[in-house]
Design an enzyme around this catalytic site. Structure first.
Site, PDB file in Angstrom:
ATOM      1  N   TYR A 178     -22.307 -36.211  19.357  1.00 19.63           N
ATOM      2  CA  TYR A 178     -21.369 -37.005  18.551  1.00 19.63           C
ATOM      3  C   TYR A 178     -19.991 -36.375  18.548  1.00 19.63           C
ATOM      4  O   TYR A 178     -19.494 -35.995  19.601  1.00 19.63           O
ATOM      5  CB  TYR A 178     -21.932 -37.205  17.129  1.00 19.63           C
TER       6      TYR A 178
ATOM      7  N   SER B 251     -32.687 -38.760  16.999  1.00 19.01           N
ATOM      8  CA  SER B 251     -31.798 -39.314  18.030  1.00 19.01           C
ATOM      9  C   SER B 251     -32.057 -38.789  19.433  1.00 19.01           C
ATOM     10  O   SER B 251     -31.477 -39.306  20.390  1.00 19.01           O
ATOM     11  CB  SER B 251     -30.341 -39.030  17.678  1.00 19.01           C
TER      12      SER B 251
ATOM     13  N   LYS C 107     -33.077 -41.255  21.914  1.00 18.19           N
ATOM     14  CA  LYS C 107     -32.105 -42.158  22.553  1.00 18.19           C
ATOM     15  C   LYS C 107     -31.944 -41.849  24.045  1.00 18.19           C
ATOM     16  O   LYS C 107     -31.521 -42.711  24.812  1.00 18.19           O
ATOM     17  CB  LYS C 107     -30.744 -42.039  21.849  1.00 18.19           C
TER      18      LYS C 107
ATOM     19  N   VAL D  72     -31.158 -35.544  14.020  1.00 17.06           N
ATOM     20  CA  VAL D  72     -31.026 -35.039  12.646  1.00 17.06           C
ATOM     21  C   VAL D  72     -32.317 -34.404  12.111  1.00 17.06           C
ATOM     22  O   VAL D  72     -32.322 -33.865  11.011  1.00 17.06           O
ATOM     23  CB  VAL D  72     -30.518 -36.108  11.640  1.00 17.06           C
TER      24      VAL D  72
ATOM     25  N   TYR E 292     -36.106 -49.387  16.576  1.00 17.33           N
ATOM     26  CA  TYR E 292     -35.210 -48.221  16.619  1.00 17.33           C
ATOM     27  C   TYR E 292     -35.708 -47.124  15.671  1.00 17.33           C
ATOM     28  O   TYR E 292     -35.804 -45.954  16.039  1.00 17.33           O
ATOM     29  CB  TYR E 292     -33.796 -48.682  16.243  1.00 17.33           C
TER      30      TYR E 292
HETATM   31  N1  GLN Z   1     -32.616 -42.304  12.830  1.00 19.34           N
HETATM   32  C1  GLN Z   1     -31.374 -41.638  12.603  1.00 19.34           C
HETATM   33  C2  GLN Z   1     -30.282 -42.623  12.200  1.00 19.34           C
HETATM   34  O1  GLN Z   1     -30.207 -43.673  12.723  1.00 19.34           O
HETATM   35  C3  GLN Z   1     -30.984 -40.878  13.826  1.00 19.34           C
HETATM   36  C4  GLN Z   1     -29.675 -40.151  13.687  1.00 19.34           C
HETATM   37  C5  GLN Z   1     -29.592 -38.873  14.450  1.00 19.34           C
HETATM   38  O2  GLN Z   1     -30.581 -38.224  14.762  1.00 19.34           O
HETATM   39  N2  GLN Z   1     -28.381 -38.431  14.674  1.00 19.34           N
HETATM   40  O3  GLN Z   1     -29.498 -42.361  11.348  1.00 19.34           O
END
Ligand code: GLN
Length: 304
Positions: free
Chosen positions: A240, A63, A66, A258, A188
């Site tokens: 988050y 993530s 992003k 993650v 994505y």
């Molecule tokens: N690719 C992961 C997902 O969409 C990314 C989530 C993350 O890093 N928090 O679940």
């Protein structure tokens, strides 16, 4: 300030305390990483690099990508984009479906999955080869060809992308999604499967510590006001439903993934990336958060 000594102290203290979590396994391939990996890289605004531990080992940025994708479209779409994605902390898990329905298809912010999918949808509209463009963008802002896509992680996530696909269909039901769901999910998942090491990740965030100007690309990537806004979003939404806690403990704008990475910036001073794969129940790296907390404690400053 002796940054090398600082990060070495932090590294040792975290190693000694050795807080534990759990490696992400909802993307099965991510579970194959060595849980004991731990690295820190700090890059100052002259481009000097300080590193300790596994700071030069590539890992799945997930993530954290992003922030790169948001930067790419924030510039292109400017205000128009903000009618499709809000800028409020979500207080919910990153892959929440319930919240999207309550809020009628306008995601809370660009860093939860629903919001990031809108951003990737916008990228898909803009570029013929959005995945290549994301790599190209990261290479430009970090001054190096440093991104590879881990095909195993990508295929593994694609086989388990039911929730993200559901989010994308929800967005489409609310007319907040322009491109075919499958195509956007693939893009994505590809940008989430990008691998970089701490040094290159910290370099790729450097422009956000520098009012939008990249010392590597030698140009303004975003305006000073856009850079401030991206940093504000990282501070309020980057972790988050643990964003408040991160602001409280660390006090820097940052973004987690993650894969166990965290990238953060101290405006006008440095950018930093920390990696350790074991996560807490909110999906954020336990050791990376502890390391950054110790770092700002020792520095005696953060944003605050
Ligand atoms: N690719 C992961 C997902 O969409 C990314 C989530 C993350 O890093 N928090 O679940």
């Amino acid at each position: 300030m002796d940054y090398q000594q600082l990060i070495e102290e932090v590294y040792q203290e975290v190693k000694t305390k050795n807080p534990r979590g759990k490696v992400a396994d909802y993307i099965p391939e991510l579970a194959n990483v060595d849980a004991d990996r731990f690295g820190i890289a700090l890059v100052d605004l002259e481009g000097k690099v300080y590193g300790v531990g596994d700071y030069d080992q590539p890992f799945s940025i997930q993530s954290i990508s992003k922030v790169h994708t948001l930067t790419m479209v924030a510039h292109i779409f400017q205000r128009k984009l903000w009618s499709r994605v809000n800028v409020e902390p979500s207080g919910n898990p990153f892959n929440s479906i319930a919240q999207l329905e309550f809020e009628k298809g306008i995601p809370r912010n660009p860093f939860i999955n629903a919001g990031a999918l809108v951003i990737t949808d916008a990228l898909t509209t803009k570029f013929e080869n959005p995945v290549e463009e994301v790599s190209r963008f990261i290479h430009e802002v970090s001054g190096k060809d440093c991104v590879t896509i881990n095909q195993d992680v990508m295929n593994s996530e694609l086989r388990h992308s039911e929730r993200n696909t559901a989010l994308a269909y929800f967005l489409k039901a609310y007319q907040n999604f322009d491109n075919p769901v499958e195509e956007v999910i693939k893009t994505y998942v590809a940008h989430c499967s990008m691998e970089m090491c701490c040094v290159d990740l910290a370099r790729s965030f450097s422009f956000l510590a520098n009012d939008g100007y990249s010392i590597y690309a030698k140009r303004e990537i975003v305006t000073e006001s856009e850079a401030r806004r991206i940093n504000a979003l990282m501070l309020t939404c980057g972790f988050y439903d643990e964003s408040g806690e991160f602001a409280f403990r660390v006090g820097l704008p940052g973004k987690s993934g993650v894969g166990g990475g965290v990238a953060a910036v101290m405006p006008h001073q440095f950018s930093i990336a920390v990696w350790s794969p074991e996560l807490n129940e909110k999906g954020n790296s336990v050791k990376a958060i502890m390391a950054l907390e110790l770092l700002t404690d020792k520095l005696k400053f953060s944003l605050f």
